[in-house]
Design a protein around this motif. Structure first.
Motif, PDB file in Angstrom:
ATOM      1  N   GLY A 799       0.807  -1.211   0.000  1.00  0.00           N
ATOM      2  CA  GLY A 799       0.000   0.000   0.000  1.00  0.00           C
ATOM      3  C   GLY A 799       0.837   1.257   0.000  1.00  0.00           C
ATOM      4  O   GLY A 799       0.431   2.296   0.516  1.00  0.00           O
ATOM      5  N   ARG A 800       2.001   1.185  -0.617  1.00  0.00           N
ATOM      6  CA  ARG A 800       2.859   2.368  -0.719  1.00  0.00           C
ATOM      7  C   ARG A 800       3.804   2.195  -1.902  1.00  0.00           C
ATOM      8  O   ARG A 800       4.034   1.089  -2.387  1.00  0.00           O
ATOM      9  CB  ARG A 800       3.684   2.573   0.551  1.00  0.00           C
ATOM     10  CG  ARG A 800       4.719   1.477   0.819  1.00  0.00           C
ATOM     11  CD  ARG A 800       5.706   1.907   1.893  1.00  0.00           C
ATOM     12  NE  ARG A 800       6.636   0.855   2.251  1.00  0.00           N
ATOM     13  CZ  ARG A 800       7.772   0.599   1.610  1.00  0.00           C
ATOM     14  NH1 ARG A 800       8.093   1.303   0.539  1.00  0.00           N
ATOM     15  NH2 ARG A 800       8.573  -0.377   2.028  1.00  0.00           N
ATOM     16  N   ARG A 801       4.377   3.316  -2.328  1.00  0.00           N
ATOM     17  CA  ARG A 801       5.365   3.297  -3.394  1.00  0.00           C
ATOM     18  C   ARG A 801       6.672   2.712  -2.871  1.00  0.00           C
ATOM     19  O   ARG A 801       7.078   2.975  -1.740  1.00  0.00           O
ATOM     20  CB  ARG A 801       5.595   4.723  -3.895  1.00  0.00           C
ATOM     21  CG  ARG A 801       6.636   4.834  -4.996  1.00  0.00           C
ATOM     22  CD  ARG A 801       6.886   6.285  -5.363  1.00  0.00           C
ATOM     23  NE  ARG A 801       7.930   6.390  -6.378  1.00  0.00           N
ATOM     24  CZ  ARG A 801       8.392   7.557  -6.841  1.00  0.00           C
ATOM     25  NH1 ARG A 801       7.890   8.691  -6.389  1.00  0.00           N
ATOM     26  NH2 ARG A 801       9.339   7.579  -7.754  1.00  0.00           N
ATOM     27  N   LEU A 802       7.324   1.926  -3.698  1.00  0.00           N
ATOM     28  CA  LEU A 802       8.628   1.397  -3.318  1.00  0.00           C
ATOM     29  C   LEU A 802       9.673   2.499  -3.354  1.00  0.00           C
ATOM     30  O   LEU A 802       9.588   3.433  -4.162  1.00  0.00           O
ATOM     31  CB  LEU A 802       9.037   0.264  -4.258  1.00  0.00           C
ATOM     32  CG  LEU A 802       8.137  -0.982  -4.246  1.00  0.00           C
ATOM     33  CD1 LEU A 802       8.675  -2.022  -5.221  1.00  0.00           C
ATOM     34  CD2 LEU A 802       8.022  -1.579  -2.855  1.00  0.00           C
ATOM     35  N   GLU A 803      10.658   2.370  -2.477  1.00  0.00           N
ATOM     36  CA  GLU A 803      11.699   3.369  -2.377  1.00  0.00           C
ATOM     37  C   GLU A 803      13.060   2.729  -2.604  1.00  0.00           C
ATOM     38  O   GLU A 803      13.193   1.501  -2.685  1.00  0.00           O
ATOM     39  CB  GLU A 803      11.633   4.044  -1.001  1.00  0.00           C
ATOM     40  CG  GLU A 803      10.316   4.751  -0.753  1.00  0.00           C
ATOM     41  CD  GLU A 803      10.217   5.355   0.638  1.00  0.00           C
ATOM     42  OE1 GLU A 803      11.100   5.058   1.472  1.00  0.00           O
ATOM     43  OE2 GLU A 803       9.274   6.117   0.884  1.00  0.00           O
ATOM     44  N   LEU A 804      14.060   3.579  -2.688  1.00  0.00           N
ATOM     45  CA  LEU A 804      15.404   3.097  -2.952  1.00  0.00           C
ATOM     46  C   LEU A 804      15.857   2.087  -1.904  1.00  0.00           C
ATOM     47  O   LEU A 804      16.542   1.110  -2.215  1.00  0.00           O
ATOM     48  CB  LEU A 804      16.364   4.289  -2.981  1.00  0.00           C
ATOM     49  CG  LEU A 804      17.753   4.060  -3.554  1.00  0.00           C
ATOM     50  CD1 LEU A 804      17.679   3.586  -4.995  1.00  0.00           C
ATOM     51  CD2 LEU A 804      18.575   5.330  -3.455  1.00  0.00           C
ATOM     52  N   THR A 805      15.465   2.283  -0.662  1.00  0.00           N
ATOM     53  CA  THR A 805      15.882   1.380   0.411  1.00  0.00           C
ATOM     54  C   THR A 805      15.276  -0.010   0.266  1.00  0.00           C
ATOM     55  O   THR A 805      15.739  -0.952   0.907  1.00  0.00           O
ATOM     56  CB  THR A 805      15.476   1.962   1.777  1.00  0.00           C
ATOM     57  OG1 THR A 805      14.085   2.290   1.742  1.00  0.00           O
ATOM     58  CG2 THR A 805      16.273   3.202   2.096  1.00  0.00           C
ATOM     59  N   ASP A 806      14.233  -0.136  -0.536  1.00  0.00           N
ATOM     60  CA  ASP A 806      13.595  -1.445  -0.732  1.00  0.00           C
ATOM     61  C   ASP A 806      14.317  -2.308  -1.761  1.00  0.00           C
ATOM     62  O   ASP A 806      13.994  -3.491  -1.905  1.00  0.00           O
ATOM     63  CB  ASP A 806      12.139  -1.259  -1.189  1.00  0.00           C
ATOM     64  CG  ASP A 806      11.305  -0.463  -0.212  1.00  0.00           C
ATOM     65  OD1 ASP A 806      11.481  -0.662   0.991  1.00  0.00           O
ATOM     66  OD2 ASP A 806      10.486   0.359  -0.676  1.00  0.00           O
ATOM     67  N   GLN A 807      15.274  -1.728  -2.495  1.00  0.00           N
ATOM     68  CA  GLN A 807      15.853  -2.432  -3.623  1.00  0.00           C
ATOM     69  C   GLN A 807      16.507  -3.759  -3.254  1.00  0.00           C
ATOM     70  O   GLN A 807      16.314  -4.760  -3.967  1.00  0.00           O
ATOM     71  CB  GLN A 807      16.857  -1.530  -4.348  1.00  0.00           C
ATOM     72  CG  GLN A 807      17.244  -2.040  -5.726  1.00  0.00           C
ATOM     73  CD  GLN A 807      16.035  -2.211  -6.629  1.00  0.00           C
ATOM     74  OE1 GLN A 807      15.217  -1.301  -6.780  1.00  0.00           O
ATOM     75  NE2 GLN A 807      15.893  -3.394  -7.224  1.00  0.00           N
ATOM     76  N   PRO A 808      17.281  -3.842  -2.146  1.00  0.00           N
ATOM     77  CA  PRO A 808      17.853  -5.150  -1.818  1.00  0.00           C
ATOM     78  C   PRO A 808      16.792  -6.236  -1.617  1.00  0.00           C
ATOM     79  O   PRO A 808      16.966  -7.375  -2.060  1.00  0.00           O
ATOM     80  CB  PRO A 808      18.637  -4.875  -0.528  1.00  0.00           C
ATOM     81  CG  PRO A 808      18.972  -3.425  -0.591  1.00  0.00           C
ATOM     82  CD  PRO A 808      17.796  -2.782  -1.254  1.00  0.00           C
ATOM     83  N   THR A 809      15.694  -5.885  -0.952  1.00  0.00           N
ATOM     84  CA  THR A 809      14.616  -6.862  -0.761  1.00  0.00           C
ATOM     85  C   THR A 809      13.965  -7.224  -2.082  1.00  0.00           C
ATOM     86  O   THR A 809      13.649  -8.397  -2.335  1.00  0.00           O
ATOM     87  CB  THR A 809      13.558  -6.308   0.209  1.00  0.00           C
ATOM     88  OG1 THR A 809      14.187  -5.979   1.454  1.00  0.00           O
ATOM     89  CG2 THR A 809      12.464  -7.324   0.458  1.00  0.00           C
ATOM     90  N   MET A 810      13.764  -6.233  -2.951  1.00  0.00           N
ATOM     91  CA  MET A 810      13.179  -6.522  -4.265  1.00  0.00           C
ATOM     92  C   MET A 810      14.081  -7.463  -5.071  1.00  0.00           C
ATOM     93  O   MET A 810      13.604  -8.378  -5.749  1.00  0.00           O
ATOM     94  CB  MET A 810      12.952  -5.218  -5.040  1.00  0.00           C
ATOM     95  CG  MET A 810      11.868  -4.316  -4.472  1.00  0.00           C
ATOM     96  SD  MET A 810      10.226  -5.082  -4.468  1.00  0.00           S
ATOM     97  CE  MET A 810      10.107  -5.511  -2.732  1.00  0.00           C
ATOM     98  N   ASP A 811      15.384  -7.230  -4.989  1.00  0.00           N
ATOM     99  CA  ASP A 811      16.312  -8.112  -5.710  1.00  0.00           C
ATOM    100  C   ASP A 811      16.224  -9.543  -5.184  1.00  0.00           C
ATOM    101  O   ASP A 811      16.220 -10.511  -5.967  1.00  0.00           O
ATOM    102  CB  ASP A 811      17.743  -7.592  -5.567  1.00  0.00           C
ATOM    103  CG  ASP A 811      17.963  -6.286  -6.324  1.00  0.00           C
ATOM    104  OD1 ASP A 811      17.156  -5.977  -7.223  1.00  0.00           O
ATOM    105  OD2 ASP A 811      18.940  -5.579  -6.013  1.00  0.00           O
ATOM    106  N   ALA A 812      16.157  -9.684  -3.853  1.00  0.00           N
ATOM    107  CA  ALA A 812      16.068 -11.026  -3.267  1.00  0.00           C
ATOM    108  C   ALA A 812      14.761 -11.706  -3.648  1.00  0.00           C
ATOM    109  O   ALA A 812      14.736 -12.906  -3.973  1.00  0.00           O
ATOM    110  CB  ALA A 812      16.204 -10.930  -1.749  1.00  0.00           C
ATOM    111  N   LEU A 813      13.655 -10.956  -3.630  1.00  0.00           N
ATOM    112  CA  LEU A 813      12.365 -11.527  -4.008  1.00  0.00           C
ATOM    113  C   LEU A 813      12.362 -11.950  -5.475  1.00  0.00           C
ATOM    114  O   LEU A 813      11.795 -12.990  -5.833  1.00  0.00           O
ATOM    115  CB  LEU A 813      11.250 -10.510  -3.750  1.00  0.00           C
ATOM    116  CG  LEU A 813      10.887 -10.239  -2.292  1.00  0.00           C
ATOM    117  CD1 LEU A 813       9.927  -9.054  -2.188  1.00  0.00           C
ATOM    118  CD2 LEU A 813      10.263 -11.471  -1.650  1.00  0.00           C
TER     119      LEU A 813
END
Length: 840
Positions: A799-813
């Motif tokens: 329920g929010r926009r992804l941010e730069l700090t989320d990138q490591p988690t996005m890469d792992a997912l």
């Protein structure tokens, strides 16, 4: 300090202006500098709740060492940027608004710069920049830029790891509010009737907390909806009169329209039953239809439609129940239940045609021309023996319907209790404890119950009965932030969410509504926090029919399926097109996504598949034979069918067309934005729209319009990376049908020209038609598609926009997603188990 958030209030009249708006017993305080809070007045106490605070912790707060020092940047990086990128992104020209030689290198404290550098890294790694017609980077230059940008981004992520990327507080959107009120109260009603449309985030999602605002007027609408519902649920007075009618013939005269009154229902017949005076105006009712179904070979099934309403004078006001497809032959009965207040009701004693009418029709059609009236009889039509028929035996009406009085919806709230007759205040507190716990989706605290109890005490003398007082008291509960918002108390630091918060996140993610009883039970003793229990619940919820709410909401918003609703199909080009097919187009995409999710198939089928999920209307539209009935089912596609995957689905093709012809740019932008998460930059402000690019615009095909548009060098540079994606889909017309020639109108006459569907990307890759495009996406861009799908699904889940700090988690997912053969269920499980989902 308010709910863990600290704010500095500027004085009234200062630049930090504060405004107060009173709505009943709730005040919205707006301070331009920090957002909005609720101040709810209960009795003589004020309870303050954060509604939409700004992010207290900025994205970038700490400056640390660089992988390449400032002096190295000046000597190694900046010269490469200046010589290789300065022509298009330098002091004279700034395409897409980007100038690299002056772009801030402080990614820790400059969030906008961090996002820009992240985009630069993406185009470098994908090979999109520099363009193919410009001098290319050497290997050393490429490594220098990628190493420096990657290092700066990692530095910014590490600096903000403990403070950013938090799920923001957000209001229930319209769908969530409608479903929550229905589940909480058990009353079928349009709760969102007066609510404004939800604001949509920049990336198309309707559940982004920062886009979902609240106003004083909107809060009044929530209060009105709660009062309307509770007026219907909490009844008082004597048991109402019950009306029962049964009709065996259709006998109404002077009814509008040309349909034949009959018990045998084909395409031009209808059964009408009227109750002139004896019908209810409040409560539930039931219509039972007994009929005999006559099916036909190699033909679809009859569609039973039941409607209730009336004829005021020169129009017919009806509301339809959902269509029922009759798939078995012989005598049978179907029951339809509704709330009479939700249907058009005549005003007693007024109008030329008094009375409430039940209408029954067979809505199946094979699309052939309708037969004309019999020459010797008005409003009678010849039989159509090749089509299915419904032979109505009787239509019964019963209402209001209840097993006992008061009805169940009333007793579920005002339940039997020993305190009811001996201690009214004690009974009210007992009711509030149960109701508020369910409404707040967690146990209500004693303080919260006491505050509502104080409000009840302050108004009790104004109402002659307990039921009337409780309507107002419970309406106040239903405008509390704890109900209207995904309310999770926060503090200055991240924290793991608690079991009730997890249950709420799961239910609104996968069902768009509040947790059910099994979920709530697992919150006791925190059993839901066990990873194995949580995973089992996700599987249970995905297997539940309510998961179709997730399918509909996510696919509508991710794929922007609402685009087709904005496109008016040009009848001059498509005279036989039926607008009702748009609903089937949307349902096709829902059904296709659901098939992949429920059968744990690879999400790469979204790009290309050897099967479709079709029903009879869509199969007929595509020219595929042997599919009968409105239910969607998997259909294996023959080689060369030109369908399979999203790119061959009519709803997506229509939504990105003009309604008269295809639209290369819209389809291209949709692919890059929705499937690859790589939206092209918006055009410069001085760029003329296509419609003004040439005075003879209407005589030209879209491809010819683009050729004129690309005659401007500034336009050509961008369109080289856009147009080939859409040109590859040129064999599909505006409504998604295959064509080998483009039909256009010139000087009032239609003419055709051959389709040209081949073009070359800036990388040198040739796209020659839809199959070439699909192959390129699956074979060379599937990692980009996987990243895009993971980010879109995570955005929806959080329920929010992804941010730069989320990138490591996005890469792992994304890595997990690919390792699991791109299965959607596995991706959903991974997101639910991620730190992002489990942290506040």
């Amino acid at each position: 300090m308010i709910d863990g958030q600290s704010f500095v209030f500027g004085p009234l009249g200062s630049k930090r202006r504060n405004t107060l708006q009173l709505v009943g017993e709730v005040v919205i305080l707006e301070a331009i500098s920090f957002g909005k809070i609720f101040c709810s007045r209960l009795s003589n106490q004020w309870s303050v709740h954060v509604v939409s605070p700004f992010l207290v912790s900025p994205l970038l707060v700490i400056l640390s060492c660089c992988a390449i020092s400032a002096s190295d940047f000046e000597s190694e990086v900046l010269p490469v940027l200046t010589t290789r990128c300065g022509k298009c992104h330098g002091p004279d020209v700034q395409e897409s608004g980007v100038r690299v030689d002056t772009l801030s290198t402080d990614l820790v404290n400059d969030r906008a710069a961090a996002e820009r550098w992240h985009e630069v890294l993406h185009v470098l790694q994908s090979g999109e920049m520099p363009p193919q017609d410009e001098p290319q980077l050497t290997e050393v230059e490429h490594q220098t830029l990628v190493r420096w940008i990657s290092g700066k981004i990692r530095e910014a992520v590490e600096a903000t790891r403990d403070t950013s990327g938090r799920v923001v507080l957000r209001r229930l959107n319209r769908i969530e509010y409608q479903n929550s009120m229905l589940d909480l109260l058990g009353l079928d009603m349009d709760y969102t009737r007066d609510l404004p449309p939800d604001n949509v985030s920049w990336d198309g999602f309707a559940n982004d907390g920062r886009a979902l605002s609240m106003s004083a007027m909107q809060l009044e609408y929530y209060l009105d909806a709660a009062r309307r519902a509770l007026d219907r649920i909490l009844v008082s007075g004597e048991t109402p009169q019950v009306f029962q009618h049964e009709f065996t013939e259709s006998k109404i005269d002077n009814w509008l329209g040309n349909a034949q009154r009959s018990n045998r229902l084909g395409r031009q017949q209808e059964f009408l039953a009227k109750m002139k005076d004896d019908y209810p105006e409040v409560g539930d009712f039931i219509v039972r239809v007994k009929f005999n179904a006559e099916l036909k070979p190699n033909m679809g099934f009859p569609l039973l439609e039941v409607s209730v309403g009336y004829q005021p004078d020169t129009e017919i006001l009806m509301r339809d129940f959902e269509l029922v497809e009759i798939t078995s032959e012989g005598p049978q009965m179907r029951e339809f239940r509704g709330r009479i207040e939700n249907f058009p009701l005549p005003v007693r004693g007024q109008g030329k045609f008094p009375g409430l009418v039940v209408r029954v029709r067979n809505r199946y059609s094979d699309g052939s021309l309708l037969p004309k009236e019999l020459t010797d009889k008005k409003q009678e039509y010849p039989d159509e023996p090749h089509l299915p028929v419904l032979a109505v035996q009787s239509v019964a009406f019963h209402g209001p319907v209840f097993e006992q009085w008061p009805p169940f919806t009333h007793r579920r709230i005002l339940f039997d209790s020993e305190q009811r007759g001996s201690d009214e205040r004690g009974y009210v507190r007992e009711v509030l404890q149960r109701f508020m716990t369910r409404a707040f989706r967690r146990p209500a605290s004693e303080l919260e119950i006491t505050r509502i109890m104080d409000f009840h005490d302050s108004i009790r003398s104004d109402f002659p009965s307990l039921e009337e007082a409780m309507r107002e008291t419970l309406a106040m509960v239903l405008i509390q932030p704890d109900f209207l918002y995904h309310f999770e108390p926060s503090g200055p630091e991240k924290r793991p969410i608690q079991s009730y918060e997890l249950a709420s996140r799961l239910s609104y993610f996968l069902w768009s509504t509040m947790p059910d009883e099994p979920l709530e039970k697992l919150c006791v003793n925190d059993r839901l926090m066990d990873p194995k229990v949580r995973a089992a619940e996700v599987d249970r919820m995905l297997d539940d029919p309510r998961s179709m709410s997730f399918v509909r909401q996510f696919t509508d918003q991710w794929l922007r399926l609402e685009y087709m609703d904005r496109v008016a199909v040009n009848r001059e080009f498509y005279p036989q097109f039926d607008d009702s097919l748009k609903e089937q187009m949307r349902a096709e995409t829902h059904a296709f996504f659901a098939e992949l999710m429920q059968r744990e198939l690879s999400a790469l089928n979204l790009l290309s598949s050897d099967f479709g999920v079709l029903n009879e209307p869509m199969a007929k539209h595509y020219g595929i034979s042997g599919v009968y009935g409105r239910s969607f089912r998997r259909v294996n596609l023959e080689s060369g069918s030109r369908r399979g995957g999203l790119l061959g689905q009519a709803g997506i093709l229509l939504g990105n067309s003009t309604g008269a012809d295809s639209h290369v740019v819209r389809r291209a932008v949709w692919i890059r934005d929705r499937l690859l998460n790589d939206p092209p930059a918006p055009p410069p402000p001085d760029t003329p729209p296509l419609e003004k690019a040439d005075p003879e615009f209407l005589k030209l095909s879209v491809r010819e319009q683009l050729e004129i548009h690309r005659s401007r060098e500034a336009c050509a540079r961008c369109h080289r990376g856009i147009d080939p994606w859409g040109i590859a889909l040129e064999n599909y017309d505006a409504i998604g049908l295959w064509r080998d020639e483009v039909r256009r109108k010139v000087n009032g006459k239609f003419e055709t020209v051959p389709v040209k569907s081949a073009d070359k990307l800036p990388s040198g890759q040739t796209l020659d038609g839809v199959e070439s495009l699909k192959g390129y996406l699956v074979n060379q861009r599937k990692s980009d598609f996987a990243k895009a799908l993971v980010s879109k699904l995570a955005t929806y889940a959080l329920g929010r926009r992804l941010e730069l700090t989320d990138q490591p988690t996005m890469d792992a997912l994304t890595t997990q997603f690919a390792a699991n053969d791109y299965r959607l269920r596995g991706l959903i499980q991974s997101i639910v188990g991620s730190e992002l989902f489990l942290t506040k």
